[in-house]
Design an enzyme around this catalytic site. Structure first.
Site, PDB file in Angstrom:
ATOM      1  N   ALA A 157     -20.683 -36.407  93.462  1.00  0.00           N
ATOM      2  CA  ALA A 157     -21.698 -36.094  94.547  1.00  0.00           C
ATOM      3  C   ALA A 157     -22.693 -34.872  94.064  1.00  0.00           C
ATOM      4  O   ALA A 157     -22.194 -33.935  93.274  1.00  0.00           O
ATOM      5  CB  ALA A 157     -20.985 -35.953  95.973  1.00  0.00           C
ATOM      6  N   GLU A 204     -14.809 -42.188  91.906  1.00  0.00           N
ATOM      7  CA  GLU A 204     -14.898 -43.252  93.193  1.00  0.00           C
ATOM      8  C   GLU A 204     -15.812 -44.261  93.013  1.00  0.00           C
ATOM      9  O   GLU A 204     -15.485 -45.544  93.471  1.00  0.00           O
ATOM     10  CB  GLU A 204     -14.959 -42.531  94.435  1.00  0.00           C
ATOM     11  N   GLU A 234     -12.419 -32.316  93.099  1.00  0.00           N
ATOM     12  CA  GLU A 234     -12.809 -31.839  94.414  1.00  0.00           C
ATOM     13  C   GLU A 234     -12.096 -30.716  94.933  1.00  0.00           C
ATOM     14  O   GLU A 234     -12.748 -29.625  95.545  1.00  0.00           O
ATOM     15  CB  GLU A 234     -12.878 -32.862  95.424  1.00  0.00           C
TER      16      GLU A 234
HETATM   17  N1  T1G Z   1     -23.863 -31.661  91.537  1.00  0.00           N
HETATM   18  C1  T1G Z   1     -24.866 -30.654  91.089  1.00  0.00           C
HETATM   19  N2  T1G Z   1     -25.070 -30.089  90.108  1.00  0.00           N
HETATM   20  C2  T1G Z   1     -24.267 -30.468  89.053  1.00  0.00           C
HETATM   21  C3  T1G Z   1     -23.129 -31.026  89.187  1.00  0.00           C
HETATM   22  C4  T1G Z   1     -22.760 -31.653  90.473  1.00  0.00           C
HETATM   23  N3  T1G Z   1     -21.887 -32.610  90.885  1.00  0.00           N
HETATM   24  N4  T1G Z   1     -22.206 -31.011  88.172  1.00  0.00           N
HETATM   25  C5  T1G Z   1     -23.041 -30.157  87.429  1.00  0.00           C
HETATM   26  N5  T1G Z   1     -24.123 -29.878  87.811  1.00  0.00           N
HETATM   27  C6  T1G Z   1     -25.111 -28.833  87.204  1.00  0.00           C
HETATM   28  C7  T1G Z   1     -24.771 -27.444  86.874  1.00  0.00           C
HETATM   29  O1  T1G Z   1     -24.644 -26.740  88.125  1.00  0.00           O
HETATM   30  C8  T1G Z   1     -25.512 -26.948  85.684  1.00  0.00           C
HETATM   31  O2  T1G Z   1     -26.689 -26.848  86.307  1.00  0.00           O
HETATM   32  C9  T1G Z   1     -25.918 -28.506  85.037  1.00  0.00           C
HETATM   33  O3  T1G Z   1     -25.418 -29.402  85.924  1.00  0.00           O
HETATM   34  C10 T1G Z   1     -24.822 -28.656  83.971  1.00  0.00           C
HETATM   35  O4  T1G Z   1     -23.467 -28.235  84.145  1.00  0.00           O
HETATM   36  C11 T1G Z   1     -17.872 -37.594  97.203  1.00  0.00           C
HETATM   37  C12 T1G Z   1     -17.425 -35.047  97.424  1.00  0.00           C
HETATM   38  C13 T1G Z   1     -19.665 -32.375  84.595  1.00  0.00           C
HETATM   39  C14 T1G Z   1     -17.964 -31.409  83.480  1.00  0.00           C
HETATM   40  O5  T1G Z   1     -16.902 -31.321  90.656  1.00  0.00           O
HETATM   41  O6  T1G Z   1     -17.195 -30.038  86.325  1.00  0.00           O
HETATM   42  O7  T1G Z   1     -17.959 -35.865  94.156  1.00  0.00           O
HETATM   43  O8  T1G Z   1     -26.847 -24.279  85.613  1.00  0.00           O
HETATM   44  O9  T1G Z   1     -23.196 -26.460  82.947  1.00  0.00           O
HETATM   45  O10 T1G Z   1     -20.353 -27.693  80.826  1.00  0.00           O
HETATM   46  O11 T1G Z   1     -15.562 -37.273  96.833  1.00  0.00           O
HETATM   47  O12 T1G Z   1     -20.636 -29.993  85.174  1.00  0.00           O
HETATM   48  O13 T1G Z   1     -28.030 -26.105  84.348  1.00  0.00           O
HETATM   49  O14 T1G Z   1     -28.769 -25.490  86.406  1.00  0.00           O
HETATM   50  O15 T1G Z   1     -21.474 -27.471  84.123  1.00  0.00           O
HETATM   51  O16 T1G Z   1     -21.477 -29.685  80.248  1.00  0.00           O
HETATM   52  C15 T1G Z   1     -17.095 -33.436  91.948  1.00  0.00           C
HETATM   53  C16 T1G Z   1     -18.606 -30.671  88.533  1.00  0.00           C
HETATM   54  C17 T1G Z   1     -18.192 -33.144  93.074  1.00  0.00           C
HETATM   55  C18 T1G Z   1     -17.908 -31.865  88.607  1.00  0.00           C
HETATM   56  C19 T1G Z   1     -20.389 -30.787  82.623  1.00  0.00           C
HETATM   57  N6  T1G Z   1     -17.657 -33.108  90.730  1.00  0.00           N
HETATM   58  N7  T1G Z   1     -19.287 -30.548  87.341  1.00  0.00           N
HETATM   59  O17 T1G Z   1     -19.972 -29.619  82.211  1.00  0.00           O
HETATM   60  O18 T1G Z   1     -22.311 -28.772  82.175  1.00  0.00           O
HETATM   61  S1  T1G Z   1     -17.711 -33.122  94.814  1.00  0.00           S
HETATM   62  C20 T1G Z   1     -17.214 -32.224  89.979  1.00  0.00           C
HETATM   63  C21 T1G Z   1     -18.661 -30.236  86.130  1.00  0.00           C
HETATM   64  C22 T1G Z   1     -17.577 -35.073  94.932  1.00  0.00           C
HETATM   65  C23 T1G Z   1     -17.043 -37.010  96.298  1.00  0.00           C
HETATM   66  C24 T1G Z   1     -16.912 -35.421  96.243  1.00  0.00           C
HETATM   67  C25 T1G Z   1     -19.163 -29.978  84.845  1.00  0.00           C
HETATM   68  C26 T1G Z   1     -19.394 -31.213  84.065  1.00  0.00           C
HETATM   69  P1  T1G Z   1     -27.693 -25.468  85.654  1.00  0.00           P
HETATM   70  P2  T1G Z   1     -22.589 -27.451  83.085  1.00  0.00           P
HETATM   71  P3  T1G Z   1     -20.796 -28.792  81.225  1.00  0.00           P
END
Ligand code: T1G
Length: 703
Positions: free
Chosen positions: A63, A110, A130
């Site tokens: 998300a 999901e 999460e």
């Molecule tokens: N939402 C918004 N922005 C995100 C994002 C996300 N999910 N993931 C990454 N970004 C942005 C980040 O801030 C950065 O921005 C850029 O993308 C590159 O990321 C319904 C509620 C995927 C392994 O927890 O673990 O789904 O600094 O530098 O090192 O049940 O990003 O360039 O402006 O980290 O290559 C669950 C989070 C959400 C995964 C890539 N998902 N992301 O790593 O790049 S909750 C996560 C990561 C959810 C559901 C629930 C990593 C990555 P900027 P990066 P990277």
């Protein structure tokens, strides 16, 4: 700007591609785009199956985390969330195949679980991270994942939050096939194969066979709760995730989803989640340096060298080798060098025995460390890290030598934890190439790299250092040059208050117990014993001339060191240690503290844990506010990231500055004023704190 979601037809297969760089998050417009694409094909006879794939470097990374703040601040309603959208995918009359590359995380997995089949590239990873954001899967992940992977695996994935590789996902039935070569082409072929079978799409929610309603589920869930309480101490979300999985084993799918939604909501509006989301974006924000544009030329680092093969030198050499960078490790005496190599060897063997690395991986890394008793080869090094004894004269001598033997474009970094980088740089003719790289012990494990900018340090050297931190698997935080930089300067206030509290009546184990309960990885006195009381004793003596005459200072720590009690390494410090290094409160120390209190004319009293936490943590963050005023830290979040990754501050409290905002700066300020009245000028509130408190503002807003 390409469409967020694109649809193309490849024969009887519809291919839906998500284009929402950088990580294809489920931002507003993405679910709607997928829904519209599916609707476009629902009645189209020619289309027999659908492939859902991510454009760019990854499948859906979850998300859009940026949206959560809008929900918790009331700016935006959460609405029905993703659950109805995923039911539409699951109920689609034609097979939908998720084609996964890069990462399918959170809402991304999901979505894939709601598809009827999943194929993955060999390098893909899938997970429900999460809990690392203080929430739980909120779109059916805790209900569909156990149906595919079984209760034990799903519980581990949702409660711990660590992604798993494609091969393991195949093993647990989360993905159906690994696709070598072109993923999109392979997925289309697979979809045709499925369509050819003419079977009705299989819905994950109807696949309850692995849920089993098995009595062993209770044991699995109990063990997971116990592990979460230990390994994720103080965190709420892991336990809520386990509750949601338990609901899946007991309720229908629909009821289970309702239970999950309620638990999700509870977590989302918790302080812990707000803190952990602050940390998520904070770890990315600290990489951005306002006056260093991302396109600044970064110096290439192909060869490294280290001067000093002590504890830090050994850890730093392993950090470089583990990142695949060849490194020369120089010491002056053979015996010391052999001792260091033996420590490195033991460290690697322990990791192999614990199954962390393979023997082959370790052998390749070990071979990158080249021991030396001379500066031979230093002329080729792109970076040299000095990690000798913490004394200014010795460091200046080493930098003068490096100035002679290193190539002009080499970066000269000092691992000093408190000494003046500009003074060290002045020992060379190239101060623009000198910078502080303050690693934390053990340097091959601790994630923090405090990068210290000197007056003359060039932008290229800073840009290269920030990039190098990422390459070493570290979080690099840029700070200014002052005594103790950011981390140690603040930690000094925290430690000092801990020691004052002893003289005022708290027992050693009470001080440590209160901070441990607060969530610190370890209490301040136990940390002192672990890192060696003699280290800070030497620094105190080096700076004693700078102390205000007559200023109160705690006495016990110096006395312990005069008695040769340096902590774990001498078997006694604030605690006594048995063979297993278990800390044992020592009546001798209590007697010594009583003596110090008498000398200082202090009447001892019972001190509540709350006061212990306030005195130590507020001491820390008041100094943090001064550091912000002086511009030694770029933003409050930089301080937070330093304390989470270098000093064992609990991530679910967001770091000292975020924690202050959570308590409320007005309240913090008032309490510090009280301490000032009781304990004197040491507690003078920082002007920034006073200003923000009076204006009803936060550090985060001021950042
Ligand atoms: N939402 C918004 N922005 C995100 C994002 C996300 N999910 N993931 C990454 N970004 C942005 C980040 O801030 C950065 O921005 C850029 O993308 C590159 O990321 C319904 C509620 C995927 C392994 O927890 O673990 O789904 O600094 O530098 O090192 O049940 O990003 O360039 O402006 O980290 O290559 C669950 C989070 C959400 C995964 C890539 N998902 N992301 O790593 O790049 S909750 C996560 C990561 C959810 C559901 C629930 C990593 C990555 P900027 P990066 P990277």
């Amino acid at each position: 700007m390409p469409e967020l979601v694109a649809l193309r037809r490849q024969g009887p297969i519809g291919v839906i591609t998500i284009n929402n760089p950088p990580v294809n998050a489920l931002s507003p417009g993405v679910p709607e785009g997928i829904r519209a694409a599916l609707e476009a094909m629902r009645g189209e006879e020619a289309i027999r199956a659908v492939v859902l794939i991510g454009g760019g470097r990854t499948f859906i990374a979850g998300a859009d985390i940026k949206e959560f703040g809008k929900i918790t601040s009331g700016e935006k309603q959460r609405g029905a969330g993703l659950v109805p959208f995923l039911l539409e995918i699951e109920d689609f009359p034609k097979p939908v195949v998720a084609a996964i590359h890069g990462a399918a995380l959170g809402g991304g997995l999901e979505v894939a679980l709601a598809c009827h089949h999943r194929v993955a590239a060999p390098s893909a990873r899938v997970g429900q991270p999460e809990v690392k954001l203080g929430i739980i899967p909120g779109a059916g992940g805790t209900q569909r994942l156990p149906r595919l992977a079984g209760v034990a695996k799903a519980t581990a994935m949702c409660a711990q939050g660590d992604p798993i590789p494609a091969e393991e996902a195949l093993q647990f039935g989360i993905v159906d096939r690994i696709m070598d070569g072109d993923l999109a082409a392979g997925a289309v072929e697979f979809a045709q194969e499925i369509a050819g079978r003419g079977e009705p799409p299989r819905k994950t929610r109807e696949r309850g066979e692995k849920l089993l309603r098995d009595p062993s589920n209770a044991a699995i869930l109990a063990a997971a709760r116990e592990q979460a309480a230990k390994k994720q101490r103080g965190m709420i979300a892991p336990l809520k995730a386990i509750d949601a999985i338990e609901a899946a084993t007991k309720l229908s799918f629909e009821e289970g989803c309702r239970a999950e939604a309620a638990l999700f909501q509870e977590c989302l509006f918790s302080d812990q989640s707000k803190a952990l989301i602050h940390v998520f974006f904070g770890e990315r924000a600290v990489a951005k340096i306002p006056d260093i544009p991302p396109e600044t030329a970064a110096i290439a680092i192909r060869q490294a060298a280290i001067v000093g093969a002590g504890t830090m030198g050994a850890g730093i050499a392993m950090a470089y080798a583990n990142a695949g960078i060849p490194v020369i490790l120089k010491e002056v005496e053979q015996q010391a060098l052999d001792g260091c190599l033996a420590r490195i060897q033991k460290n690697y063997s322990d990791s192999v025995n614990k199954g962390r690395f393979t023997q082959q991986w370790v052998d390749e890394r070990r071979a990158l460390i080249q021991p030396s008793l001379s500066y031979d080869g230093f002329g080729e090094a792109d970076i040299v890290v000095e990690a000798v004894f913490e004394g200014m004269d010795l460091k200046k001598q080493v930098f003068a030598e490096l100035n002679k033997v290193c190539k002009p474009e080499a970066i000269l970094a000092s691992n000093t934890s408190s000494l003046d980088i500009d003074q060290i740089a002045a020992a060379t003719l190239r101060p623009q190439m000198v910078i502080g790289h303050h690693f934390f012990s053990p340097a091959n494990v601790m994630r923090l790299l405090e990068i210290v900018r000197g007056k003359a340090t060039s932008r290229e050297v800073i840009a290269a250092s920030m990039a190098l931190a990422r390459r070493l698997g570290k979080v690099g935080v840029l700070v200014g040059n002052c005594r103790g930089f950011v981390g140690n300067r603040m930690y000094h206030q925290y430690q000092r208050q801990a020691q004052f509290l002893l003289e005022e009546g708290a027992r050693v184990e009470e001080v440590d117990g209160a901070l441990y309960k607060f969530g610190m990885a370890m209490g301040p006195l136990a940390v002192g014993d672990l890192s060696g009381l003699d280290v800070s004793w030497r620094i105190r003596k080096e700076y004693r001339h700078l102390e205000e005459p007559g200023a109160r200072r705690p006495l016990a720590a110096d006395r312990l060191c005069e008695m040769g009690r340096f902590g774990q390494k001498t078997g006694a410090g604030w605690y006594r240690y048995d063979e297993s290094r278990k800390p044992i409160p020592d009546p001798e120390v209590e007697k010594l503290i009583e003596q110090c209190a008498r000398e200082a004319g202090i009447e001892r009293r019972k001190i509540a844990p709350e006061e212990i936490v306030e005195r130590t943590i507020y001491g820390l963050l008041n100094e943090g506010a001064r550091i912000l005023e002086e511009g030694i830290a770029l933003r409050p979040v930089d301080i937070d990231i330093i304390f989470l990754n270098g000093y064992g501050f609990p991530a679910y409290r967001g770091g000292p500055m975020w924690y202050a905002d959570t308590v409320g700066l007005q309240k913090v300020y008032e309490r510090i004023r009280q301490f000032e009245q009781l304990h004197g000028a040491l507690w003078t509130p920082s002007p920034l704190l006073k200003q923000l408190a009076e204006q009803g503002k936060t550090f985060a807003a001021a950042g």
